[in-house]
Motif scaffolding. Sequence first.
Motif, PDB file in Angstrom:
ATOM      1  N   LYS A 141       9.891  16.036  -9.381  1.00 20.98           N
ATOM      2  CA  LYS A 141       8.471  16.648  -8.987  1.00 20.98           C
ATOM      3  C   LYS A 141       7.466  15.309  -8.879  1.00 20.98           C
ATOM      4  O   LYS A 141       6.517  15.432  -8.267  1.00 20.98           O
ATOM      5  N   VAL A 142       7.897  14.260  -9.423  1.00 25.33           N
ATOM      6  CA  VAL A 142       6.895  13.195  -9.352  1.00 25.33           C
ATOM      7  C   VAL A 142       6.601  12.663  -8.099  1.00 25.33           C
ATOM      8  O   VAL A 142       5.637  12.249  -7.735  1.00 25.33           O
ATOM      9  N   PHE A 143       7.549  13.034  -7.073  1.00 25.81           N
ATOM     10  CA  PHE A 143       7.762  12.429  -5.497  1.00 25.81           C
ATOM     11  C   PHE A 143       6.727  13.499  -5.052  1.00 25.81           C
ATOM     12  O   PHE A 143       6.500  13.175  -3.560  1.00 25.81           O
ATOM     13  N   LEU A 144       6.165  14.290  -5.297  1.00 26.10           N
ATOM     14  CA  LEU A 144       5.284  15.138  -4.655  1.00 26.10           C
ATOM     15  C   LEU A 144       3.677  14.752  -5.015  1.00 26.10           C
ATOM     16  O   LEU A 144       2.680  15.298  -4.433  1.00 26.10           O
ATOM     17  N   ARG A 145       3.511  13.724  -5.592  1.00 30.03           N
ATOM     18  CA  ARG A 145       2.124  13.065  -5.790  1.00 30.03           C
ATOM     19  C   ARG A 145       1.530  12.807  -4.607  1.00 30.03           C
ATOM     20  O   ARG A 145       2.284  12.307  -3.521  1.00 30.03           O
ATOM     21  N   ASP A 146       0.109  12.957  -4.387  1.00 32.08           N
ATOM     22  CA  ASP A 146      -0.465  12.657  -3.263  1.00 32.08           C
ATOM     23  C   ASP A 146      -0.586  11.049  -3.115  1.00 32.08           C
ATOM     24  O   ASP A 146      -0.538  10.133  -4.095  1.00 32.08           O
ATOM     25  N   ASP A 147      -0.401  10.718  -2.126  1.00 27.42           N
ATOM     26  CA  ASP A 147      -0.568   9.085  -1.466  1.00 27.42           C
ATOM     27  C   ASP A 147      -1.724   8.572  -2.058  1.00 27.42           C
ATOM     28  O   ASP A 147      -1.856   7.369  -2.576  1.00 27.42           O
ATOM     29  N   SER A 148      -2.813   9.142  -2.204  1.00 28.41           N
ATOM     30  CA  SER A 148      -3.924   8.749  -2.454  1.00 28.41           C
ATOM     31  C   SER A 148      -4.145   8.488  -3.884  1.00 28.41           C
ATOM     32  O   SER A 148      -4.416   7.409  -4.466  1.00 28.41           O
ATOM     33  N   GLU A 149      -3.313   9.242  -4.831  1.00 21.25           N
ATOM     34  CA  GLU A 149      -3.028   8.863  -6.341  1.00 21.25           C
ATOM     35  C   GLU A 149      -2.210   7.906  -6.424  1.00 21.25           C
ATOM     36  O   GLU A 149      -2.566   6.901  -7.302  1.00 21.25           O
ATOM     37  N   ILE A 150      -1.434   7.667  -5.568  1.00 21.41           N
ATOM     38  CA  ILE A 150      -0.235   6.440  -5.918  1.00 21.41           C
ATOM     39  C   ILE A 150      -1.086   5.332  -5.655  1.00 21.41           C
ATOM     40  O   ILE A 150      -0.970   4.137  -6.226  1.00 21.41           O
ATOM     41  N   ALA A 151      -1.908   5.195  -4.295  1.00 23.76           N
ATOM     42  CA  ALA A 151      -2.454   4.042  -4.218  1.00 23.76           C
ATOM     43  C   ALA A 151      -3.642   3.612  -5.090  1.00 23.76           C
ATOM     44  O   ALA A 151      -3.726   2.520  -5.509  1.00 23.76           O
ATOM     45  N   GLU A 152      -4.212   4.709  -5.704  1.00 24.35           N
ATOM     46  CA  GLU A 152      -5.118   4.255  -6.717  1.00 24.35           C
ATOM     47  C   GLU A 152      -4.422   3.860  -8.045  1.00 24.35           C
ATOM     48  O   GLU A 152      -4.860   2.687  -8.700  1.00 24.35           O
ATOM     49  N   ASP A 153      -3.135   4.142  -8.449  1.00 24.10           N
ATOM     50  CA  ASP A 153      -2.620   3.851  -9.495  1.00 24.10           C
ATOM     51  C   ASP A 153      -2.097   2.265  -9.362  1.00 24.10           C
ATOM     52  O   ASP A 153      -2.113   1.246 -10.263  1.00 24.10           O
ATOM     53  N   VAL A 154      -1.551   1.946  -7.900  1.00 27.94           N
ATOM     54  CA  VAL A 154      -0.985   0.562  -7.722  1.00 27.94           C
ATOM     55  C   VAL A 154      -2.386  -0.428  -7.732  1.00 27.94           C
ATOM     56  O   VAL A 154      -2.240  -1.401  -8.089  1.00 27.94           O
ATOM     57  N   ARG A 155      -3.490   0.063  -7.172  1.00 27.38           N
ATOM     58  CA  ARG A 155      -4.790  -0.553  -7.159  1.00 27.38           C
ATOM     59  C   ARG A 155      -5.137  -1.151  -8.780  1.00 27.38           C
ATOM     60  O   ARG A 155      -5.424  -2.152  -9.138  1.00 27.38           O
ATOM     61  N   CYS A 156      -5.252   0.099  -9.326  1.00 22.57           N
ATOM     62  CA  CYS A 156      -5.900  -0.276 -10.814  1.00 22.57           C
ATOM     63  C   CYS A 156      -4.844  -0.897 -11.958  1.00 22.57           C
ATOM     64  O   CYS A 156      -4.877  -1.748 -12.833  1.00 22.57           O
TER      65      CYS A 156
END
Length: 233
Positions: A141-156
């Motif tokens: 299920k973790v791979f269903l995360r939105d790209d925008s959420e992933i980008a925010e985590d990588v940024r922060c």
Amino acid sequence: MNGTPIVVSDVMTRRVVALRTGAAFKDIVRTMQEWRVSALPVLDGAGRVLGVVSEADLLPKEEYSERDVGRYGQVRHFAEARKADGVTAGELMTAPAVTVPPDATIVRAARVMARSGVKRLPVVGSDGTLQGIVSRPDLLKVFLRDDSEIAEDVRCEVVARLFGSQAEEIRIEVRDGVVTLTGRVRETALIPIAARLARAVAGVVDVNCAVSGPPRHPDLDPDLPDPQRPAPA
């Protein structure tokens, strides 16, 4: 995710059907078909997990009913032959059960599944009581995360923490879970660390890291090659 790793309790199924040790063979089969599962945890009177009954534990009943195994076969296949005689969950279950605690990371749960060759794990509390079930689909299920959420985590959680004031120099793009990092930073030793940490962010499928060091200045560093100027013939 605010920097918090995804753990089993975030993805597990909390509504779980379970068996008591005295559950009869046909009731076990009926329950599996009704709930569309291939394995069921077996509990004691206090709700603690004792073992797991799977389809593989039930099949010997069919296999050994059709032929005489013989003395050699009974010795060689003792465990299967013994299960073929079982009529209750307590006699059929595989014990002890392979389990995980609710605060285990999904990475740890995936490793336990892979090493144990199972498709789902009972989730147990510190007292051994059943809290839920985590399955392979749950972990995916973790791979269903939105790209925008992933980008925010990588940024922060990766870029900002590693590079501080230089973080704005790095561009982050995420498409279908694939992270692409571009830009220039002074601390080149941190680049491979950033790629490795980004790959560990929940939902990341892969990382393309094209971050490089600062541009060369031939006038200031005459001994260094200028990448913008062609090499002499």
